[in-house]
Design a protein around this motif. Structure first.
Motif, PDB file in Angstrom:
ATOM      1  N   ALA B 127       0.838  -1.209   0.000  1.00 32.38           N
ATOM      2  CA  ALA B 127       0.000   0.000   0.000  1.00 32.38           C
ATOM      3  C   ALA B 127       0.868   1.251   0.000  1.00 32.38           C
ATOM      4  O   ALA B 127       0.611   2.214  -0.738  1.00 32.38           O
ATOM      5  CB  ALA B 127      -0.923  -0.006   1.215  1.00 32.38           C
ATOM      6  N   LEU B 128       1.921   1.226   0.822  1.00 37.35           N
ATOM      7  CA  LEU B 128       2.795   2.390   0.904  1.00 37.35           C
ATOM      8  C   LEU B 128       3.537   2.616  -0.414  1.00 37.35           C
ATOM      9  O   LEU B 128       3.614   3.751  -0.902  1.00 37.35           O
ATOM     10  CB  LEU B 128       3.801   2.208   2.046  1.00 37.35           C
ATOM     11  N   SER B 129       4.061   1.525  -1.014  1.00 36.30           N
ATOM     12  CA  SER B 129       4.791   1.666  -2.282  1.00 36.30           C
ATOM     13  C   SER B 129       3.885   2.262  -3.345  1.00 36.30           C
ATOM     14  O   SER B 129       4.309   3.108  -4.142  1.00 36.30           O
ATOM     15  CB  SER B 129       5.291   0.304  -2.770  1.00 36.30           C
ATOM     16  N   ALA B 130       2.645   1.800  -3.378  1.00 37.14           N
ATOM     17  CA  ALA B 130       1.700   2.349  -4.354  1.00 37.14           C
ATOM     18  C   ALA B 130       1.570   3.850  -4.136  1.00 37.14           C
ATOM     19  O   ALA B 130       1.701   4.649  -5.073  1.00 37.14           O
ATOM     20  CB  ALA B 130       0.340   1.662  -4.208  1.00 37.14           C
ATOM     21  N   ARG B 131       1.361   4.237  -2.875  1.00 35.73           N
ATOM     22  CA  ARG B 131       1.174   5.641  -2.537  1.00 35.73           C
ATOM     23  C   ARG B 131       2.395   6.457  -2.964  1.00 35.73           C
ATOM     24  O   ARG B 131       2.270   7.557  -3.493  1.00 35.73           O
ATOM     25  CB  ARG B 131       0.936   5.757  -1.025  1.00 35.73           C
ATOM     26  N   LEU B 132       3.588   5.910  -2.756  1.00 28.94           N
ATOM     27  CA  LEU B 132       4.806   6.647  -3.098  1.00 28.94           C
ATOM     28  C   LEU B 132       4.940   6.834  -4.609  1.00 28.94           C
ATOM     29  O   LEU B 132       5.587   7.755  -5.074  1.00 28.94           O
ATOM     30  CB  LEU B 132       6.042   5.926  -2.532  1.00 28.94           C
ATOM     31  N   ARG B 133       4.306   5.917  -5.363  1.00 24.58           N
ATOM     32  CA  ARG B 133       4.333   6.070  -6.814  1.00 24.58           C
ATOM     33  C   ARG B 133       3.107   6.824  -7.320  1.00 24.58           C
ATOM     34  O   ARG B 133       2.748   6.745  -8.496  1.00 24.58           O
ATOM     35  CB  ARG B 133       4.422   4.687  -7.473  1.00 24.58           C
ATOM     36  N   GLY B 134       2.409   7.482  -6.386  1.00 25.07           N
ATOM     37  CA  GLY B 134       1.258   8.286  -6.773  1.00 25.07           C
ATOM     38  C   GLY B 134       0.019   7.465  -7.102  1.00 25.07           C
ATOM     39  O   GLY B 134      -0.938   7.949  -7.708  1.00 25.07           O
ATOM     40  N   LYS B 135       0.051   6.204  -6.705  1.00 25.83           N
ATOM     41  CA  LYS B 135      -1.105   5.344  -6.964  1.00 25.83           C
ATOM     42  C   LYS B 135      -1.809   5.011  -5.650  1.00 25.83           C
ATOM     43  O   LYS B 135      -1.335   5.314  -4.561  1.00 25.83           O
ATOM     44  CB  LYS B 135      -0.631   4.028  -7.611  1.00 25.83           C
ATOM     45  N   SER B 136      -2.947   4.344  -5.758  1.00 25.06           N
ATOM     46  CA  SER B 136      -3.632   3.861  -4.565  1.00 25.06           C
ATOM     47  C   SER B 136      -3.437   2.348  -4.498  1.00 25.06           C
ATOM     48  O   SER B 136      -3.155   1.691  -5.513  1.00 25.06           O
ATOM     49  CB  SER B 136      -5.116   4.196  -4.653  1.00 25.06           C
ATOM     50  N   PHE B 137      -3.581   1.794  -3.320  1.00 25.81           N
ATOM     51  CA  PHE B 137      -3.463   0.345  -3.139  1.00 25.81           C
ATOM     52  C   PHE B 137      -4.413  -0.400  -4.088  1.00 25.81           C
ATOM     53  O   PHE B 137      -4.054  -1.444  -4.629  1.00 25.81           O
ATOM     54  CB  PHE B 137      -3.774  -0.020  -1.684  1.00 25.81           C
ATOM     55  N   VAL B 138      -5.587   0.169  -4.305  1.00 25.14           N
ATOM     56  CA  VAL B 138      -6.582  -0.534  -5.122  1.00 25.14           C
ATOM     57  C   VAL B 138      -6.138  -0.654  -6.582  1.00 25.14           C
ATOM     58  O   VAL B 138      -6.654  -1.486  -7.321  1.00 25.14           O
ATOM     59  CB  VAL B 138      -7.967   0.165  -5.067  1.00 25.14           C
ATOM     60  N   GLU B 139      -5.196   0.187  -6.982  1.00 18.59           N
ATOM     61  CA  GLU B 139      -4.727   0.140  -8.373  1.00 18.59           C
ATOM     62  C   GLU B 139      -3.620  -0.891  -8.590  1.00 18.59           C
ATOM     63  O   GLU B 139      -3.188  -1.114  -9.721  1.00 18.59           O
ATOM     64  CB  GLU B 139      -4.227   1.527  -8.801  1.00 18.59           C
ATOM     65  N   LEU B 140      -3.126  -1.475  -7.508  1.00 19.83           N
ATOM     66  CA  LEU B 140      -2.057  -2.475  -7.658  1.00 19.83           C
ATOM     67  C   LEU B 140      -2.616  -3.713  -8.340  1.00 19.83           C
ATOM     68  O   LEU B 140      -3.744  -4.122  -8.077  1.00 19.83           O
ATOM     69  CB  LEU B 140      -1.507  -2.872  -6.288  1.00 19.83           C
ATOM     70  N   ASP B 141      -1.779  -4.323  -9.190  1.00 24.70           N
ATOM     71  CA  ASP B 141      -2.250  -5.588  -9.754  1.00 24.70           C
ATOM     72  C   ASP B 141      -1.728  -6.746  -8.902  1.00 24.70           C
ATOM     73  O   ASP B 141      -0.902  -6.571  -7.997  1.00 24.70           O
ATOM     74  CB  ASP B 141      -1.879  -5.723 -11.239  1.00 24.70           C
ATOM     75  N   VAL B 142      -2.235  -7.902  -9.194  1.00 24.04           N
ATOM     76  CA  VAL B 142      -1.935  -9.074  -8.375  1.00 24.04           C
ATOM     77  C   VAL B 142      -0.426  -9.332  -8.313  1.00 24.04           C
ATOM     78  O   VAL B 142       0.123  -9.683  -7.260  1.00 24.04           O
ATOM     79  CB  VAL B 142      -2.699 -10.293  -8.932  1.00 24.04           C
ATOM     80  N   GLU B 143       0.255  -9.112  -9.461  1.00 18.69           N
ATOM     81  CA  GLU B 143       1.705  -9.336  -9.483  1.00 18.69           C
ATOM     82  C   GLU B 143       2.422  -8.473  -8.450  1.00 18.69           C
ATOM     83  O   GLU B 143       3.303  -8.933  -7.738  1.00 18.69           O
ATOM     84  CB  GLU B 143       2.277  -9.002 -10.879  1.00 18.69           C
ATOM     85  N   GLU B 144       2.035  -7.207  -8.409  1.00 20.21           N
ATOM     86  CA  GLU B 144       2.717  -6.287  -7.494  1.00 20.21           C
ATOM     87  C   GLU B 144       2.515  -6.717  -6.025  1.00 20.21           C
ATOM     88  O   GLU B 144       3.427  -6.608  -5.212  1.00 20.21           O
ATOM     89  CB  GLU B 144       2.215  -4.853  -7.707  1.00 20.21           C
ATOM     90  N   ILE B 145       1.319  -7.175  -5.728  1.00 21.06           N
ATOM     91  CA  ILE B 145       1.053  -7.622  -4.348  1.00 21.06           C
ATOM     92  C   ILE B 145       1.940  -8.822  -4.005  1.00 21.06           C
ATOM     93  O   ILE B 145       2.603  -8.850  -2.963  1.00 21.06           O
ATOM     94  CB  ILE B 145      -0.449  -7.954  -4.174  1.00 21.06           C
ATOM     95  N   PHE B 146       1.987  -9.787  -4.898  1.00 16.47           N
ATOM     96  CA  PHE B 146       2.795 -10.982  -4.606  1.00 16.47           C
ATOM     97  C   PHE B 146       4.295 -10.691  -4.647  1.00 16.47           C
ATOM     98  O   PHE B 146       5.063 -11.320  -3.913  1.00 16.47           O
ATOM     99  CB  PHE B 146       2.417 -12.136  -5.541  1.00 16.47           C
ATOM    100  N   ASP B 147       4.706  -9.728  -5.471  1.00 21.32           N
ATOM    101  CA  ASP B 147       6.123  -9.344  -5.474  1.00 21.32           C
ATOM    102  C   ASP B 147       6.557  -8.875  -4.087  1.00 21.32           C
ATOM    103  O   ASP B 147       7.672  -9.183  -3.636  1.00 21.32           O
ATOM    104  CB  ASP B 147       6.375  -8.213  -6.491  1.00 21.32           C
ATOM    105  N   THR B 148       5.696  -8.097  -3.431  1.00 24.00           N
ATOM    106  CA  THR B 148       6.045  -7.603  -2.092  1.00 24.00           C
ATOM    107  C   THR B 148       6.190  -8.766  -1.117  1.00 24.00           C
ATOM    108  O   THR B 148       7.129  -8.804  -0.311  1.00 24.00           O
ATOM    109  CB  THR B 148       4.967  -6.622  -1.581  1.00 24.00           C
ATOM    110  N   ILE B 149       5.261  -9.691  -1.186  1.00 23.26           N
ATOM    111  CA  ILE B 149       5.324 -10.840  -0.269  1.00 23.26           C
ATOM    112  C   ILE B 149       6.612 -11.636  -0.520  1.00 23.26           C
ATOM    113  O   ILE B 149       7.323 -12.029   0.415  1.00 23.26           O
ATOM    114  CB  ILE B 149       4.073 -11.731  -0.432  1.00 23.26           C
ATOM    115  N   GLU B 150       6.918 -11.825  -1.790  1.00 23.24           N
ATOM    116  CA  GLU B 150       8.143 -12.548  -2.173  1.00 23.24           C
ATOM    117  C   GLU B 150       9.383 -11.837  -1.621  1.00 23.24           C
ATOM    118  O   GLU B 150      10.313 -12.473  -1.134  1.00 23.24           O
ATOM    119  CB  GLU B 150       8.205 -12.617  -3.711  1.00 23.24           C
ATOM    120  N   GLN B 151       9.361 -10.515  -1.693  1.00 23.11           N
ATOM    121  CA  GLN B 151      10.472  -9.725  -1.179  1.00 23.11           C
ATOM    122  C   GLN B 151      10.663  -9.963   0.323  1.00 23.11           C
ATOM    123  O   GLN B 151      11.782 -10.160   0.793  1.00 23.11           O
ATOM    124  CB  GLN B 151      10.184  -8.233  -1.456  1.00 23.11           C
TER     125      GLN B 151
END
Lengths: 427, 427
Positions: B127-151
């Motif tokens: 959610a924070l990364s999205a915000r820092l890129r000027g996006k909202s959490f709701v705009e993240l796609d599934v890949e981005e969510i799982f990338d964070t978990i993988e990280q």
């Protein structure tokens, strides 16, 4: 005539009506509870300034704060401040346990200033007076002990703790069932010493009728002290403790025969899993007399945090039948409590009492919690602070850190779950 | 291969032997518990500096401390101090919930410095990364969510909270059964918002197999978050909460089929009388998976004292089956906790956990309490201080007031019950 005798005769007194109003219960429920002994109204006829307080049955759980001087620290002004702080924090009663400085004056000042009932343990003072006259408590004769109790009654003390059940029989049982900590009750230890020195029965037990006469005259309640209460988990629910409880039950009946209002005192240090059994046992053995417990503390290893160990035990005890919680402060086992300790102790016990009253399903018990939840949903911070058990502390914590968004707090900031959810619900 | 898979194959790993030693249990008990899922050992293969920690079954009750930055207050040095204070006070794990400042760096520093397991909630960071890129959490796609978990998995996070069970089904049930506070879980609210905006199923639920693959690779434990945990007493044990618990149970089975270690998260705000039922329900519905509870808080009206409201609930929960208590600090509901709050929160939870372990009859649980009682009998003050849960505070309180007799304390002074009793016993 005591409230008990009036209740037995079917008389609805102004005191019963007062208690019914404050408890949001039917006056007839109060009268019946007093008549069958499951409820008491503690107020000495000589304590004019005090509101009558109901304890027991389906009434809300009450909280007591112990105050008073010791030989090492005695300051009447400080004790009056403790009284004020205790009342402000929500104590229902205070006990003046002074054993230092001018104790008569201290007690009378506390009674004069107190809008809530005041309890004492007269034999503390008997012990101190003996000491001041160069004697030991064990050298006091029976007359001197009862004179002190009589003095407290005429001063307007609303309830007195009397350690009647530290009898030869109970002590013998205690000695056979070896304990780690023997006796940790001050009053219990004094009576035991008196009995051991004089080779006689406990005078408060032997002359219990004299106590009944003193109490009955001014409707002072008797609180049957548990002089052999466990002082550590390992000593809990042992033969000495339960022997004393059986004796308490017998004395409860004698109080009722004499028309005197009575409650029982209980432990102490008790493991979590034994608390409910202790409450059921007291209600059965003492025929539903109100139960006044000290803690119970659920571990022995937390000096400095015993307001927390006793809030845990007190909540479970009150849910299971205890009616009256004696607070324990963070300073328990370490020093005489400070004014700040009094506040911390009362609030921890109030939390326990309130949580138990909700669990008991008392009418209206959850109203304030629901109001708080509604303020949280609206992010109404002033509303939350006003409903908090300690608005001053709630405000201080909130205002100590500033959020960029003024409608949230610094825990989550912009990621406030409540705000996100409200938004999502409109999508 | 995860500890779970090794246990299933009958292999006794060094980690299992380590846990058996620290818990004073048979290694075979640990292996069997892991194999049947009632016990987990939480340690990511990439977190070299951490001791493996066992949670569940007949193991001692564990305590977690939440630390981490917020948008309003972010300071890595302060978070490392919180880590140190939490460990010193007796925390078994910490969770880094940072959502402010350089969160990657904060997490990695905490993991590098921590000798105890570290947990996170990866979607906070998403959610924070999205915000820092000027996006909202709701705009993240599934890949981005799982990338964070993988990280987080490859950084060595030992357990992650994943709010998989905030599903369309559960949300529909929540909406039908009107609540006061809807969703109060940050992660739950984020997933709900994502689903509401995208009109899709919860991706953590829909793609649960991806989570299993990430977790299995490095033996990171999954902690199934309760996104719809009750945020006030009135919302407790309602259909939304129990629907989610049913779904948690189904996912527990999928974890076991995949060889992934898993625990469940639970409430929250719960009235005293509903706590035991909640524990029994979780153990049945989730097939004895370890239960990790937040509190429970037994009243809503005590902001500033919620370490106490949750110690009460936590003690009862742990006695009734909870295995892991997430601390709550005095600042809960008001602000991001301070370093002092972290200490207060850990100690309150440790008291609850210890009291419950005694009640559960765990071998040796009462030894320290008995040692304390023996020191009290001997009036051995240095011994008492050394055995205290917080020796620094115990000493400070004792030494703040001086007794004339140095062997007693200022509470009773010369009328020390222990001294009087010792004397009387020799008469």
């Amino acid at each position: 005539m005591t409230q008990f005798l009036k209740a037995r005769e079917g008389i609805l007194t102004p005191e019963m009506q007062h208690v019914a109003r404050t408890e949001k219960l039917e006056p007839e429920y109060i009268r019946q509870g007093i008549a069958d002994g499951s409820v008491i109204i503690t107020r000495n006829d000589h304590h004019r300034g005090a509101n009558p307080l109901g304890i027991g049955g389906r009434l809300t759980t009450k909280v007591n704060a112990n105050i008073g001087t010791s030989g090492d620290h005695a300051d009447i002004a400080e004790e009056l401040q403790k009284l004020e702080v205790a009342i402000a924090a929500g104590a229902d009663t205070v006990m003046d346990l002074s054993v230092g400085g001018p104790v008569d004056k201290t007690r009378r000042e506390i009674i004069a200033h107190s809008s809530i009932p005041v309890g004492t343990v007269p034999i503390y003072q008997a012990a101190l007076s003996a000491r001041l006259r160069g004697k030991s408590f064990v050298e006091l004769d029976v007359e001197e002990i009862f004179d002190t109790i009589e003095q407290h009654a005429s001063d307007g003390v609303d309830f007195v703790t009397v350690h009647c059940t530290v009898t030869q029989e109970a002590v013998a049982r205690l000695k056979k069932h070896t304990r780690i900590l023997d006796i940790v009750s001050r009053g219990g230890a004094l009576m035991f010493e008196w009995m051991a020195f004089n080779k006689k029965e406990n005078p408060l037990y032997e002359h219990f009728d004299r106590l009944l006469a003193i109490a009955g005259k001014c409707d002072m309640s008797l609180s049957l002290g548990d002089g052999m209460r466990p002082g550590c988990l390992s000593d809990a629910t042992d033969r000495g403790q339960i022997q004393e409880l059986i004796l308490q039950g017998e004395l409860v009946e004698r109080c009722r025969e004499a028309g005197v209002q009575v409650m029982c005192e209980g432990p102490g240090h008790v493991p979590l899993d034994q608390i409910e059994a202790n409450m059921i046992l007291q209600k059965r053995l003492c025929r539903s007399a109100p139960f006044y417990v000290l803690g119970p503390l659920v571990t022995d290893i937390a000096p400095g945090y015993d307001h927390i160990t006793s809030a845990i035990g007190g909540a479970i005890a009150a849910m299971a039948g205890a009616n009256f919680l004696c607070y324990v402060t963070p300073s328990e086992h370490l020093r005489l409590p400070s004014i700040e300790d009094v506040k911390e102790g009362v609030i921890a016990s109030r939390i326990a009492a309130h949580a138990a009253d909700i669990a008991r399903g008392l009418p209206g018990a959850m109203e304030r919690d629901n109001a708080m939840a509604r303020c949280r949903k609206k992010l109404d911070w002033e509303g939350q602070i006003a409903l908090a058990i300690d608005p001053v502390r709630a405000r201080a914590l909130r205002e100590s850190r500033h959020a960029a968004d003024t409608d949230v707090c610094t825990m989550c900031g912009e990621f406030c779950a409540i705000k996100i959810t409200q938004k999502a619900l409109t999508m």
